[in-house]
Design a protein around this motif. Structure first.
Motif, PDB file in Angstrom:
ATOM      1  N   VAL A  51      25.140 -32.229  63.457  1.00 42.65           N
ATOM      2  CA  VAL A  51      24.176 -33.131  64.103  1.00 42.65           C
ATOM      3  C   VAL A  51      24.256 -34.286  63.451  1.00 42.65           C
ATOM      4  O   VAL A  51      24.003 -35.451  64.033  1.00 42.65           O
ATOM      5  CB  VAL A  51      22.954 -32.269  64.416  1.00 42.65           C
ATOM      6  N   LEU A  52      23.907 -34.139  62.006  1.00 39.82           N
ATOM      7  CA  LEU A  52      23.701 -35.345  61.193  1.00 39.82           C
ATOM      8  C   LEU A  52      24.711 -36.538  61.392  1.00 39.82           C
ATOM      9  O   LEU A  52      24.618 -37.661  61.497  1.00 39.82           O
ATOM     10  CB  LEU A  52      23.206 -34.882  59.828  1.00 39.82           C
ATOM     11  N   LYS A  53      25.893 -35.934  61.204  1.00 37.32           N
ATOM     12  CA  LYS A  53      27.178 -36.924  61.377  1.00 37.32           C
ATOM     13  C   LYS A  53      27.196 -37.436  62.740  1.00 37.32           C
ATOM     14  O   LYS A  53      27.577 -38.814  62.832  1.00 37.32           O
ATOM     15  CB  LYS A  53      28.604 -35.987  61.042  1.00 37.32           C
ATOM     16  N   HIS A  54      26.986 -36.767  63.852  1.00 38.99           N
ATOM     17  CA  HIS A  54      26.838 -37.611  65.136  1.00 38.99           C
ATOM     18  C   HIS A  54      25.750 -38.590  65.173  1.00 38.99           C
ATOM     19  O   HIS A  54      26.010 -39.427  65.658  1.00 38.99           O
ATOM     20  CB  HIS A  54      26.819 -36.549  66.335  1.00 38.99           C
ATOM     21  N   LEU A  55      24.717 -38.194  64.597  1.00 42.52           N
ATOM     22  CA  LEU A  55      23.649 -39.178  64.500  1.00 42.52           C
ATOM     23  C   LEU A  55      24.034 -40.389  63.771  1.00 42.52           C
ATOM     24  O   LEU A  55      23.753 -41.545  64.248  1.00 42.52           O
ATOM     25  CB  LEU A  55      22.418 -38.382  63.910  1.00 42.52           C
ATOM     26  N   ARG A  56      24.627 -40.137  62.778  1.00 42.54           N
ATOM     27  CA  ARG A  56      25.102 -41.136  61.761  1.00 42.54           C
ATOM     28  C   ARG A  56      26.129 -42.469  62.330  1.00 42.54           C
ATOM     29  O   ARG A  56      26.077 -43.323  62.277  1.00 42.54           O
ATOM     30  CB  ARG A  56      25.437 -41.100  60.281  1.00 42.54           C
TER      31      ARG A  56
END
Length: 125
Positions: free
Chosen positions: A62-67
């Motif tokens: 989720v964090l990688k997609h957000l970034r």
């Protein structure tokens, strides 16, 4: 301040939501990574708290997609994984902070405030 809380433990999520709302946050809860990813893509948030061990889509994904979409949103990772390699992986994936469970609520609130303070232009309080 609008906060996304992505936590799959219903009891912890409910308690955190209540405490965060009591501290003045407007809290949107996501019970899994897929919902968190969806909400982050469609709604504006001031800060996000992501559990690393989310079902469906893990917190690091989720964090990688957000970034890829939003580099500036402050993100605090929560995790029971406290090994050095896990903490480093979370920070390298783009987290601004990493808190291990169990944690003390006053410290979590202070860390959220610190992350939000960094977003304010110099001279504003």
């Amino acid at each position: 301040m609008k906060l996304l809380l992505a936590e799959d433990d219903a009891i912890l999520a409910d308690a955190l939501k209540t405490q965060l709302e009591g501290a003045g946050y407007t809290v949107e809860h996501a019970p899994n990574g897929a919902v968190a990813d969806y909400l982050l893509e469609r709604e504006p948030f001031d800060i996000a708290v992501l559990d690393v061990g989310l079902p469906m889509v893990d917190g690091l994904s989720v964090l990688k997609h957000l970034r890829l979409r939003q580099a500036a949103l402050p993100v605090l990772l929560l995790s029971a994984r406290d090994a050095l390699d896990d903490r480093v992986a979370g920070l390298q994936a783009g987290a601004d902070d990493y808190v291990t469970k169990p944690f003390d609520l006053p410290e979590l609130l202070a860390r959220l405030q610190a992350l939000l303070r960094r977003r304010q232009p110099v001279g504003e309080a």
